[in-house]
Design a protein around this motif. Structure first.
Motif, PDB file in Angstrom:
ATOM      1  N   ARG A   1      -8.306  -6.473  -4.782  1.00 34.40           N
ATOM      2  CA  ARG A   1      -7.879  -6.732  -3.440  1.00 34.40           C
ATOM      3  C   ARG A   1      -7.718  -5.639  -2.502  1.00 34.40           C
ATOM      4  O   ARG A   1      -7.915  -5.688  -1.325  1.00 34.40           O
ATOM      5  CB  ARG A   1      -6.438  -7.669  -3.609  1.00 34.40           C
ATOM      6  N   ARG A   2      -7.487  -4.472  -3.288  1.00 29.74           N
ATOM      7  CA  ARG A   2      -7.105  -3.298  -2.508  1.00 29.74           C
ATOM      8  C   ARG A   2      -8.400  -2.856  -1.742  1.00 29.74           C
ATOM      9  O   ARG A   2      -8.500  -2.394  -0.645  1.00 29.74           O
ATOM     10  CB  ARG A   2      -6.774  -2.252  -3.388  1.00 29.74           C
ATOM     11  N   TYR A   3      -9.735  -2.866  -2.863  1.00 27.82           N
ATOM     12  CA  TYR A   3     -10.906  -2.736  -2.070  1.00 27.82           C
ATOM     13  C   TYR A   3     -11.277  -3.624  -0.931  1.00 27.82           C
ATOM     14  O   TYR A   3     -11.958  -3.186  -0.019  1.00 27.82           O
ATOM     15  CB  TYR A   3     -11.983  -2.614  -3.178  1.00 27.82           C
ATOM     16  N   ALA A   4     -11.196  -4.916  -1.131  1.00 23.17           N
ATOM     17  CA  ALA A   4     -11.483  -5.697   0.089  1.00 23.17           C
ATOM     18  C   ALA A   4     -10.656  -5.360   1.180  1.00 23.17           C
ATOM     19  O   ALA A   4     -11.450  -5.410   2.273  1.00 23.17           O
ATOM     20  CB  ALA A   4     -11.104  -7.083  -0.305  1.00 23.17           C
ATOM     21  N   ASP A   5      -9.314  -5.091   0.969  1.00 27.05           N
ATOM     22  CA  ASP A   5      -8.494  -4.507   2.364  1.00 27.05           C
ATOM     23  C   ASP A   5      -9.126  -3.442   2.972  1.00 27.05           C
ATOM     24  O   ASP A   5      -9.551  -3.526   4.128  1.00 27.05           O
ATOM     25  CB  ASP A   5      -7.164  -4.539   2.009  1.00 27.05           C
ATOM     26  N   GLU A   6      -9.519  -2.506   2.065  1.00 27.32           N
ATOM     27  CA  GLU A   6     -10.282  -1.196   2.904  1.00 27.32           C
ATOM     28  C   GLU A   6     -11.411  -1.532   3.522  1.00 27.32           C
ATOM     29  O   GLU A   6     -12.131  -0.940   4.402  1.00 27.32           O
ATOM     30  CB  GLU A   6     -10.210  -0.278   1.566  1.00 27.32           C
ATOM     31  N   ALA A   7     -12.315  -2.529   2.728  1.00 26.88           N
ATOM     32  CA  ALA A   7     -13.549  -2.954   3.428  1.00 26.88           C
ATOM     33  C   ALA A   7     -13.452  -3.462   4.688  1.00 26.88           C
ATOM     34  O   ALA A   7     -13.994  -3.294   5.742  1.00 26.88           O
ATOM     35  CB  ALA A   7     -14.470  -3.884   2.403  1.00 26.88           C
ATOM     36  N   ARG A   8     -12.501  -4.268   4.917  1.00 31.69           N
ATOM     37  CA  ARG A   8     -12.161  -4.998   5.983  1.00 31.69           C
ATOM     38  C   ARG A   8     -11.763  -4.060   6.947  1.00 31.69           C
ATOM     39  O   ARG A   8     -12.124  -4.097   8.231  1.00 31.69           O
ATOM     40  CB  ARG A   8     -11.077  -6.150   5.866  1.00 31.69           C
TER      41      ARG A   8
ATOM     42  N   GLY B   1      -1.990  -6.610 -18.941  1.00 33.19           N
ATOM     43  CA  GLY B   1      -2.524  -5.568 -17.848  1.00 33.19           C
ATOM     44  C   GLY B   1      -3.887  -5.569 -17.282  1.00 33.19           C
ATOM     45  O   GLY B   1      -4.047  -4.548 -16.451  1.00 33.19           O
ATOM     46  N   GLU B   2      -4.509  -6.502 -17.736  1.00 31.53           N
ATOM     47  CA  GLU B   2      -5.792  -6.519 -17.366  1.00 31.53           C
ATOM     48  C   GLU B   2      -5.731  -7.041 -15.630  1.00 31.53           C
ATOM     49  O   GLU B   2      -6.668  -7.173 -15.099  1.00 31.53           O
ATOM     50  CB  GLU B   2      -6.682  -7.502 -17.953  1.00 31.53           C
ATOM     51  N   GLY B   3      -4.678  -7.378 -15.362  1.00 31.58           N
ATOM     52  CA  GLY B   3      -4.470  -8.004 -13.852  1.00 31.58           C
ATOM     53  C   GLY B   3      -4.707  -6.840 -12.870  1.00 31.58           C
ATOM     54  O   GLY B   3      -4.751  -7.105 -11.761  1.00 31.58           O
ATOM     55  N   ARG B   4      -4.813  -5.403 -13.306  1.00 31.52           N
ATOM     56  CA  ARG B   4      -4.729  -4.595 -12.278  1.00 31.52           C
ATOM     57  C   ARG B   4      -6.356  -4.338 -11.800  1.00 31.52           C
ATOM     58  O   ARG B   4      -6.280  -4.068 -10.479  1.00 31.52           O
ATOM     59  CB  ARG B   4      -4.424  -3.146 -13.137  1.00 31.52           C
ATOM     60  N   ALA B   5      -7.315  -5.038 -12.353  1.00 27.44           N
ATOM     61  CA  ALA B   5      -8.583  -5.082 -11.970  1.00 27.44           C
ATOM     62  C   ALA B   5      -8.329  -6.112 -10.568  1.00 27.44           C
ATOM     63  O   ALA B   5      -9.170  -5.812  -9.701  1.00 27.44           O
ATOM     64  CB  ALA B   5      -9.598  -5.461 -12.751  1.00 27.44           C
ATOM     65  N   LEU B   6      -7.597  -7.118 -10.550  1.00 30.15           N
ATOM     66  CA  LEU B   6      -7.500  -8.008  -9.422  1.00 30.15           C
ATOM     67  C   LEU B   6      -7.045  -7.073  -8.345  1.00 30.15           C
ATOM     68  O   LEU B   6      -7.451  -7.610  -7.105  1.00 30.15           O
ATOM     69  CB  LEU B   6      -6.728  -9.112 -10.200  1.00 30.15           C
ATOM     70  N   ALA B   7      -5.794  -6.669  -8.704  1.00 30.25           N
ATOM     71  CA  ALA B   7      -5.195  -5.696  -7.532  1.00 30.25           C
ATOM     72  C   ALA B   7      -6.323  -4.583  -7.068  1.00 30.25           C
ATOM     73  O   ALA B   7      -5.974  -4.486  -5.624  1.00 30.25           O
ATOM     74  CB  ALA B   7      -3.934  -5.054  -8.109  1.00 30.25           C
ATOM     75  N   ASP B   8      -6.991  -4.053  -7.788  1.00 32.36           N
ATOM     76  CA  ASP B   8      -7.915  -3.195  -7.367  1.00 32.36           C
ATOM     77  C   ASP B   8      -8.772  -3.661  -6.498  1.00 32.36           C
ATOM     78  O   ASP B   8      -9.203  -3.221  -5.425  1.00 32.36           O
ATOM     79  CB  ASP B   8      -8.526  -2.335  -8.311  1.00 32.36           C
TER      80      ASP B   8
END
Length: 439
Positions: free
Chosen positions: A284-291, A275-282
């Motif tokens: 990616r989401r933060y990167a999308d928001e930053a863009r 379940g540590e893969g959630r950090a990667l999803a977060d």
């Protein structure tokens, strides 16, 4: 008297060399020994040597090959090797003692021509070996020197003695005429020497001796080359061994690196499964928001720049409107600005680079840039200019003329040097070029 006995010994040696060189100690005649025993006091003048001459020794005029032959004539084989040791000379891959004398002499010749500090030692050795040049006190022509060479290498030595006697009889002085008798006595001793020595007839060399000697020389040369190849092979083996060792170390490091990569891959897989893969999803989401925020910021900046352009256009119209209203009422003489206004005014200097840069822009952009220059000269601190210093280029500034157009200038006291009108995309390239310009 001493000179005469010295010549007697030289004549005896010359006659012995003429008769042959195969007689050993058992075949020598006892008569010369008896003569030497009978006159023990005559041996002292024979070892006396003439003084060393101070005449110039111009050996640098000789080519390397001829200079090596000259050294070979001057010194015996052992003396050649001793001189190499004194000069600390060596030949890579070969021992000096194993080289033929001509090659050892060539080594000395090359050192004499290349190293000036070795010349004094070699010239001193030559002077000690030769003592003085032949007939040093006379001026000799080329034919006379040729006759001296003929006396050594050509003709019959006995006839040369007769020629010397003939030349002595031509002189008017008594000492010179006395030399004729001495030359005749030298010839008589040379004629009697073969009978006294009773040497056996010289044997003809065995057939194939010359070929055998050449074969021996070739074998020695091949042996030296084989030794040199063995040394090179040993060095190559050492180099190969060291490279193989480095290759083995690199293989060990590669194996360890692969094991570490496998371990880290397994750890990542385990964390993802837990379940540590959630950090990667977060992330990616933060990167999308930053863009998305960056795009919004860019749109906002464009809108702000358009608004500022609109404000500048309105201000320009506002400044032009009163001037147009007062134009009919203006008197023939324009009013000069006050001292305070003149103190803040910067004299604009338009460079050739600036004129070249505005050629590719239309008249509307050219009008806008001259308005900016006018405002910059009147008040370079004006807020609408938004002057920014160029990073890494001291004294350089830029202002915005339009959305993608920038004006580059430089302040120098009360002068304003207008440099170039460029596109915003070319700003980094302009900064790199400005750093290389002379100050």
């Amino acid at each position: 008297m001493g000179k005469k006995k010295k010549r007697d010994a030289g004549a005896t040696a010359t006659a012995a060399a003429t008769a042959g060189s195969e007689s050993g100690p058992s075949g020598a005649s006892p008569e010369p020994d008896a003569t030497s025993d009978a006159s023990p006091t005559a041996a002292a003048p024979e070892i006396s040597l003439p003084p060393i001459s101070s005449s110039p020794l111009s050996l640098v005029d000789l080519p390397a090959a001829d200079l090596g032959a000259f050294f070979e004539l001057c010194f015996p084989d052992k003396r050649l090797i001793e001189l190499c040791h004194e000069l600390k000379l060596h030949t890579p891959g070969y021992r000096l003692e194993a080289l033929p004398p001509d090659q050892v002499a060539r080594v000395l010749a090359d050192e004499y021509l290349e190293a000036k500090d070795a010349r004094l030692l070699l010239e001193t050795a030559v002077r000690e070996a030769l003592r003085d040049p032949v007939l040093e006190g006379r001026e000799l022509s080329a034919p006379e020197l040729g006759q001296l060479i003929d006396l050594v290498v050509a003709g019959d030595p006995l006839q040369h003695l007769a020629r010397i006697a003939w030349r002595s009889l031509l002189s008017s002085g008594e000492p010179e005429r006395q030399m004729a008798l001495e030359a005749i006595e030298e010839g008589v001793r040379a004629l009697d020497a073969p009978a006294k020595q009773k040497k056996p007839p010289r044997k003809a060399p065995p057939p194939g001796q010359k070929e055998a000697e050449e074969a021996v020389k070739r074998a020695e040369r091949a042996e030296r080359e084989r030794e040199a190849m063995k040394q090179q092979l040993a060095q190559a083996r050492v180099e190969i061994s060291s490279r193989e060792q480095r290759l083995a170390d690199q293989k060990v490091d590669l194996t360890q690196a692969r094991a570490e990569v496998a371990r880290l891959s397994a750890e990542v897989a385990r964390l993802s499964a837990a379940g540590e893969g959630r950090a990667l999803a977060d992330a990616r989401r933060y990167a999308d928001e930053a863009r998305a925020l960056a795009e919004k910021l860019h749109v906002a900046e464009d809108a702000r720049e358009q608004a500022e352009e609109r404000i500048e256009e309105l201000e320009r119209r506002l400044q032009q409107a009163p001037q147009a209203a007062r134009a009919p009422q203006a008197s023939g003489e324009a009013e000069l600005p006050g001292e305070d206004e003149a103190a803040t005014f910067l004299v604009p200097v338009l460079t050739r680079e600036f004129y070249d840069s505005i050629q590719r822009w239309d008249r509307r952009m050219q009008r806008a840039v001259f308005d900016k220059i006018h405002r910059l000269a009147n008040d370079w601190r004006h807020g609408s200019l938004r002057a920014l210093a160029l990073e890494g280029v001291p004294g350089y500034y830029r202002i915005r003329v339009a959305t993608d157009v920038r004006l580059i200038y430089r302040r120098d006291g009360n002068k304003l040097e207008i440099l170039s009108l460029i596109d915003r995309e070319d700003l980094d390239r302009y900064i790199r070029q400005a750093r290389t310009r002379p100050a």
